[in-house]
Structure formats: structure tokens, C-alpha cells
Design a protein around this motif. Sequence first.
Motif, PDB file in Angstrom:
ATOM      1  N   ASP A 253       0.870  -1.183   0.000  1.00 32.35           N
ATOM      2  CA  ASP A 253       0.000   0.000   0.000  1.00 32.35           C
ATOM      3  C   ASP A 253       0.904   1.229   0.000  1.00 32.35           C
ATOM      4  OD1 ASP A 253       0.951   0.179   2.637  1.00 32.35           O
ATOM      5  OD2 ASP A 253      -0.842  -0.737   3.482  1.00 32.35           O
ATOM      6  N   GLU A 254       0.370   2.404   0.315  1.00 28.07           N
ATOM      7  CA  GLU A 254       1.167   3.624   0.272  1.00 28.07           C
ATOM      8  C   GLU A 254       2.287   3.630   1.308  1.00 28.07           C
ATOM      9  OE1 GLU A 254       1.281   6.392  -1.821  1.00 28.07           O
ATOM     10  OE2 GLU A 254       0.217   4.908  -3.000  1.00 28.07           O
ATOM     11  N   ALA A 255       2.127   2.878   2.398  1.00 27.52           N
ATOM     12  CA  ALA A 255       3.185   2.795   3.400  1.00 27.52           C
ATOM     13  C   ALA A 255       4.292   1.845   2.969  1.00 27.52           C
ATOM     14  CB  ALA A 255       2.613   2.347   4.745  1.00 27.52           C
ATOM     15  N   PHE A 256       3.912   0.800   2.234  1.00 25.39           N
ATOM     16  CA  PHE A 256       4.862  -0.233   1.809  1.00 25.39           C
ATOM     17  C   PHE A 256       4.766  -0.397   0.283  1.00 25.39           C
ATOM     18  CE2 PHE A 256       3.456  -1.324   6.153  1.00 25.39           C
ATOM     19  CZ  PHE A 256       4.673  -1.201   6.807  1.00 25.39           C
ATOM     20  N   SER A 257       5.291   0.599  -0.416  1.00 24.64           N
ATOM     21  CA  SER A 257       5.090   0.676  -1.872  1.00 24.64           C
ATOM     22  C   SER A 257       6.370   0.456  -2.670  1.00 24.64           C
ATOM     23  CB  SER A 257       4.503   2.043  -2.240  1.00 24.64           C
ATOM     24  OG  SER A 257       5.390   3.080  -1.840  1.00 24.64           O
ATOM     25  N   PHE A 258       7.518   0.322  -1.991  1.00 24.42           N
ATOM     26  CA  PHE A 258       8.782   0.176  -2.716  1.00 24.42           C
ATOM     27  C   PHE A 258       8.987  -1.286  -3.093  1.00 24.42           C
ATOM     28  CE2 PHE A 258      11.019   4.101  -0.679  1.00 24.42           C
ATOM     29  CZ  PHE A 258      10.052   4.913  -1.243  1.00 24.42           C
ATOM     30  N   VAL A 270       6.280 -18.391  -9.281  1.00 22.79           N
ATOM     31  CA  VAL A 270       6.893 -19.477  -8.505  1.00 22.79           C
ATOM     32  C   VAL A 270       6.047 -19.941  -7.318  1.00 22.79           C
ATOM     33  CG1 VAL A 270       9.232 -18.863  -9.179  1.00 22.79           C
ATOM     34  CG2 VAL A 270       8.296 -17.940  -7.062  1.00 22.79           C
ATOM     35  N   PHE A 271       5.199 -19.074  -6.774  1.00 20.89           N
ATOM     36  CA  PHE A 271       4.363 -19.472  -5.637  1.00 20.89           C
ATOM     37  C   PHE A 271       2.987 -19.920  -6.124  1.00 20.89           C
ATOM     38  CE2 PHE A 271       7.464 -16.667  -3.559  1.00 20.89           C
ATOM     39  CZ  PHE A 271       7.853 -17.493  -2.502  1.00 20.89           C
ATOM     40  N   GLY A 272       2.399 -20.844  -5.368  1.00 21.15           N
ATOM     41  CA  GLY A 272       1.085 -21.357  -5.746  1.00 21.15           C
ATOM     42  C   GLY A 272       0.021 -20.282  -5.712  1.00 21.15           C
ATOM     43  N   LYS A 273       0.052 -19.443  -4.679  1.00 22.99           N
ATOM     44  CA  LYS A 273      -0.885 -18.327  -4.547  1.00 22.99           C
ATOM     45  C   LYS A 273      -0.138 -17.108  -4.038  1.00 22.99           C
ATOM     46  CE  LYS A 273      -5.068 -21.031  -3.441  1.00 22.99           C
ATOM     47  NZ  LYS A 273      -6.109 -21.283  -2.407  1.00 22.99           N
ATOM     48  N   VAL A 274      -0.559 -15.940  -4.501  1.00 20.06           N
ATOM     49  CA  VAL A 274      -0.004 -14.678  -4.008  1.00 20.06           C
ATOM     50  C   VAL A 274      -1.163 -13.757  -3.647  1.00 20.06           C
ATOM     51  CG1 VAL A 274       1.397 -12.661  -4.535  1.00 20.06           C
ATOM     52  CG2 VAL A 274       2.080 -14.905  -5.415  1.00 20.06           C
ATOM     53  N   HIS A 275      -1.220 -13.364  -2.368  1.00 17.09           N
ATOM     54  CA  HIS A 275      -2.233 -12.407  -1.901  1.00 17.09           C
ATOM     55  C   HIS A 275      -1.577 -11.045  -1.708  1.00 17.09           C
ATOM     56  CE1 HIS A 275      -5.055 -15.647  -1.178  1.00 17.09           C
ATOM     57  NE2 HIS A 275      -4.237 -16.222  -0.309  1.00 17.09           N
ATOM     58  N   ARG A 276      -2.358  -9.987  -1.844  1.00 18.19           N
ATOM     59  CA  ARG A 276      -1.908  -8.646  -1.477  1.00 18.19           C
ATOM     60  C   ARG A 276      -2.852  -8.081  -0.431  1.00 18.19           C
ATOM     61  NH1 ARG A 276       0.404  -4.988  -6.429  1.00 18.19           N
ATOM     62  NH2 ARG A 276       0.585  -6.598  -8.006  1.00 18.19           N
ATOM     63  N   ILE A 277      -2.279  -7.507   0.617  1.00 20.40           N
ATOM     64  CA  ILE A 277      -3.098  -6.886   1.649  1.00 20.40           C
ATOM     65  C   ILE A 277      -2.539  -5.501   1.974  1.00 20.40           C
ATOM     66  CG2 ILE A 277      -3.782  -9.099   2.655  1.00 20.40           C
ATOM     67  CD1 ILE A 277      -1.816  -8.506   4.965  1.00 20.40           C
ATOM     68  N   SER A 278      -3.330  -4.719   2.687  1.00 13.25           N
ATOM     69  CA  SER A 278      -2.949  -3.358   3.046  1.00 13.25           C
ATOM     70  C   SER A 278      -2.842  -3.220   4.564  1.00 13.25           C
ATOM     71  CB  SER A 278      -3.981  -2.364   2.514  1.00 13.25           C
ATOM     72  OG  SER A 278      -3.779  -1.076   3.078  1.00 13.25           O
ATOM     73  N   ALA A 279      -1.689  -2.756   5.036  1.00 20.56           N
ATOM     74  CA  ALA A 279      -1.542  -2.440   6.455  1.00 20.56           C
ATOM     75  C   ALA A 279      -2.342  -1.194   6.804  1.00 20.56           C
ATOM     76  CB  ALA A 279      -0.066  -2.231   6.783  1.00 20.56           C
ATOM     77  N   LEU A 280      -2.382  -0.229   5.879  1.00 17.69           N
ATOM     78  CA  LEU A 280      -3.106   1.013   6.152  1.00 17.69           C
ATOM     79  C   LEU A 280      -4.610   0.784   6.282  1.00 17.69           C
ATOM     80  CD1 LEU A 280      -1.234   3.557   3.836  1.00 17.69           C
ATOM     81  CD2 LEU A 280      -0.900   3.107   6.264  1.00 17.69           C
ATOM     82  N   ASN A 281      -5.126  -0.270   5.628  1.00 17.65           N
ATOM     83  CA  ASN A 281      -6.535  -0.637   5.787  1.00 17.65           C
ATOM     84  C   ASN A 281      -6.749  -1.605   6.947  1.00 17.65           C
ATOM     85  OD1 ASN A 281      -7.255   0.950   3.617  1.00 17.65           O
ATOM     86  ND2 ASN A 281      -7.202  -0.734   2.135  1.00 17.65           N
ATOM     87  N   ASP A 282      -5.662  -1.869   7.688  1.00 20.43           N
ATOM     88  CA  ASP A 282      -5.706  -2.726   8.879  1.00 20.43           C
ATOM     89  C   ASP A 282      -6.233  -4.129   8.560  1.00 20.43           C
ATOM     90  OD1 ASP A 282      -5.142  -3.200  11.518  1.00 20.43           O
ATOM     91  OD2 ASP A 282      -6.995  -2.327  12.295  1.00 20.43           O
ATOM     92  N   GLU A 283      -5.746  -4.688   7.451  1.00 24.93           N
ATOM     93  CA  GLU A 283      -6.197  -6.023   7.035  1.00 24.93           C
ATOM     94  C   GLU A 283      -5.354  -7.107   7.690  1.00 24.93           C
ATOM     95  OE1 GLU A 283      -7.615  -4.467   2.596  1.00 24.93           O
ATOM     96  OE2 GLU A 283      -5.949  -5.876   2.791  1.00 24.93           O
ATOM     97  N   GLU A 284      -5.979  -8.236   7.935  1.00 25.51           N
ATOM     98  CA  GLU A 284      -5.280  -9.358   8.554  1.00 25.51           C
ATOM     99  C   GLU A 284      -4.614 -10.231   7.498  1.00 25.51           C
ATOM    100  OE1 GLU A 284      -8.248 -11.399  10.826  1.00 25.51           O
ATOM    101  OE2 GLU A 284      -8.054 -10.049  12.549  1.00 25.51           O
ATOM    102  N   ILE A 285      -3.617 -10.968   7.917  1.00 27.59           N
ATOM    103  CA  ILE A 285      -2.949 -11.909   7.023  1.00 27.59           C
ATOM    104  C   ILE A 285      -3.916 -13.040   6.695  1.00 27.59           C
ATOM    105  CG2 ILE A 285      -1.020 -13.532   6.807  1.00 27.59           C
ATOM    106  CD1 ILE A 285       0.430 -11.685   8.880  1.00 27.59           C
TER     107      ILE A 285
END
Length: 457
Positions: A253-258, A270-285
Amino acid sequence: MKAVAISALSSGQGKTMFTMALLHWLKTNIGSVRPYKVGPDYIDPRFHEKITGVDSINLDLYMMTEDEVKSTFLYYAKGVENLVIEGVMGFYDGIDYGTSTYEVTKAVNVPTILVVSAEGSYATIVPTLKGMMEYKPNNTIQGVILNKLSSEKHFQTIKNQIKKELPQLNILGWIQKSLDTISSRHLGLDLTELNNEKLSELSESVMKNIDIPELLKFMEYKNEIEVRADYWLHEVDEIKQTCGNLTLTVVNDEAFSFIYPQNLHFFEKVFGKVHRISALNDEEIPSGTDIVYIPGGYVETPEVAPIVHKATRFKQSLQKFASNPDKKIYAECAGLMFLGEKIQTTDDKWIEGAGILPLNFEIQKIRHRLGYYKAVDKNNLNIYKGHAFHYSRPVPVNEDLSGIKWGLFKERDKKATAGAWTNENKNVLGTYLHSLFFNQPDLVLEYLTPSVLPPRV
């Protein structure tokens, strides 16, 4: 296909301003465009992406081989009409590392335009350009745009001097001095200023005195690269044998964008699944995740620090995840800082991190590290490549130094200094090193792969 590289004598000559204007003009008037950036920079590519709506791809001869650079260039050029490479610093800067715009553009055989500030000068521009063109053989300098000129008369005076002495150099136009520019901030240009209205105005002003027909003719590109476009993915099959049944979650997200687009595309292969989540939206793993990757960015700025501070659900899910020794967390720079206990902000306040590593992070007024680094793993002595750029300094909460995992060093350094830390479970790594993963299989298998693999389905 059309292609061009934009470079300069040094930073501050107008290279980024012209690149932004050209990207906007090409997208608006011609068609699809793919931006590239020489070197490891994250800031300029974010401007490129905002303008074009597509990923900007780094071409880096320190972190990549020449064939990987060529392959990457071709891979991301597929189906695109216009290719624009923004150089780094001055045209020859980085030559001591083999990473200059000179070397990258020579590798991909793309013609270069020098953006040159001619403010307060006219005849002296000619020997300056002559020296640039003659300094190294087989360089790609073929055009020039003169910046910070006061008038058409000023331009014609310099143009006549160049035509007389350097008739082979294409003079593609000029840019008026005193144009509005995007201001500088903590690690680079200020993305918050780049709204569509300002971008359109800037592009129109910059391109006003550019010879568009000559520029488009200059950009005609004949691909002579004899490397497969997918060569940069040559490690995928081997790594997929181990990681193909794993799930990776990327905090983005905007905090972790690099984050390099090549890394994301590699992960997806290479990975079976790839999820993306946002810390700024307070999402859980997400459940079922095996590895969490937290890239760099900004956690210390006033815009995001209060939000990160209150991201309780995300922090708690990360803490729970880290407590399971069969899971892995890999974090870079801002991600490393977030794993600590407390983080000083750029406005001199303090916020709470995730508390997974026994470190606090202070913000200094001078850079702590800048440039290309290697990391040495103190346990197995593996060497990894990357770059670092940070103002923060880690302060251990206690005197126990057993958590130091890597030392970072430059080629000329006599010793390495602490640059990566782990937790008591040894399943978390936080580092100041930003890396490409697609060509470092040992890094992926050691730190982005759990010690206990789930059964194959």
C-alpha cells in the motif's frame, strides 16, 4: 516500435521533468507507452506509473547481468508502441560500478537524448557536449534538448553553435526556464503534487518548443537484441519445485510501496498463490499464508505514521504469524522498521511497531546508507546483492546482539556493519537491503521458504 532514453550531465538538469512530460504526451497523443528507470530507484518509477498507468521497470546492471537487463527490456516491451528509459544522475555516473546510463543504453541499443541546462551560457555548451560524446566509444548520445532558456533567440544562438561543431547531433528543441516543478521530499520527488491538471499543464509547457516530428523520427527503434525475452525468468522452474505449493502474502500500500514489478511477477510464477493486503486498511494476514513479504516505503512520515500506529488488527495478525516457527516473514527497510517496537517519525513523534524484533528506530538528518551493497549471512556466509537508502538507525532494546543476521558492505569496505536482524524463532528477517529475487535463488529458498513445507496436493 519507438524507443528513447533520457539522460543529462547531472541531476537537476531537467531530466525527470522532460521524461514526465514526454510520457504524458506519448500516452495522450500516440498510444501505449512503457517506462523504464536505470538503477534501483523507486521514486521516479512511481511518477512514471501514475502518468502511464503501467509498471515502470528498473534496468540495473549491478543487480542484474547484462543478458537479464536485455531480456527484461524486451519482456516488458511486448505489445507496447513507445519505450522510454529515464537515466540515473548524469549519463556516465555509475560507471565505476558498471551501472551507468551509458552502459545500460549501450546494452539495449536505445538512442539517448541529453537534457542540458543552458542557463547563463551559450558557446560553452558545445565543448561540453563534444566531451560527452567523445568520452567513451559506442555511446548512445544522439540528441540534445536545451533546458532553462530565456527565449527563442537564446536557443537559436546555441543551436547554430552546435550545428557548426557537432552536425551529427540532433537538436530536438528547448524548454523555457522558470517552469513549475515537482518539489523534493524525504526520499525523492513529491508524488502528492502530481494531479492530472498539473501534469497536463507541465507537459504542455515542456513540450511547447520541442520538435515533435523530429523527436518521433529520432525514436524509431530497430531491435537487435539477441536474448530471449523470458531469459530473466531462468530460475523459475527450479524454485517453483520448492515453492509451487506455498502461499505468499505481500503487504502493499502507500506505506509499503517500494516493490519492484519484476519481483511481483516472479512471485506470481513461482508461488502457488499470491495475496496482497494493506496495512493502512488494517487487514489481517489471510489464512493459509506460508510467507509474508513486507517491502520498503514510508512508515515514518506524518501522512502514514498515525495510520500505521493504529493498525491493530494487522499488527496482531503479524505477531501471531511470527509466533509460528513454521512460517516466514521477510521485510525490507520500512518493513524492517515496522517489525520493531517503536519508530520515530520525521516530525519527531513516536509510533508503535509490531514489536516482533527488539529494536527501536530513530530518524537521522543525514543518510545512514546510500548505494549498492552486498550482504553476508553470518551463519552460512552466503552473499546477496541489493541496494540500501535510509535515514533511520536501529537502536537495540537490549544488549543481546544474537539477532544480527547479516552484515552489509560495499565493495571497497573493509568490514560489514549490521544490516539484517532475526527473531528468537529465527523465522523472521528484517533487512535494510532491497533486493531482486528472480536471480537470487538462494535468497528465496533460505528466507522466503518455510523450513517445513506443506504436503503437495
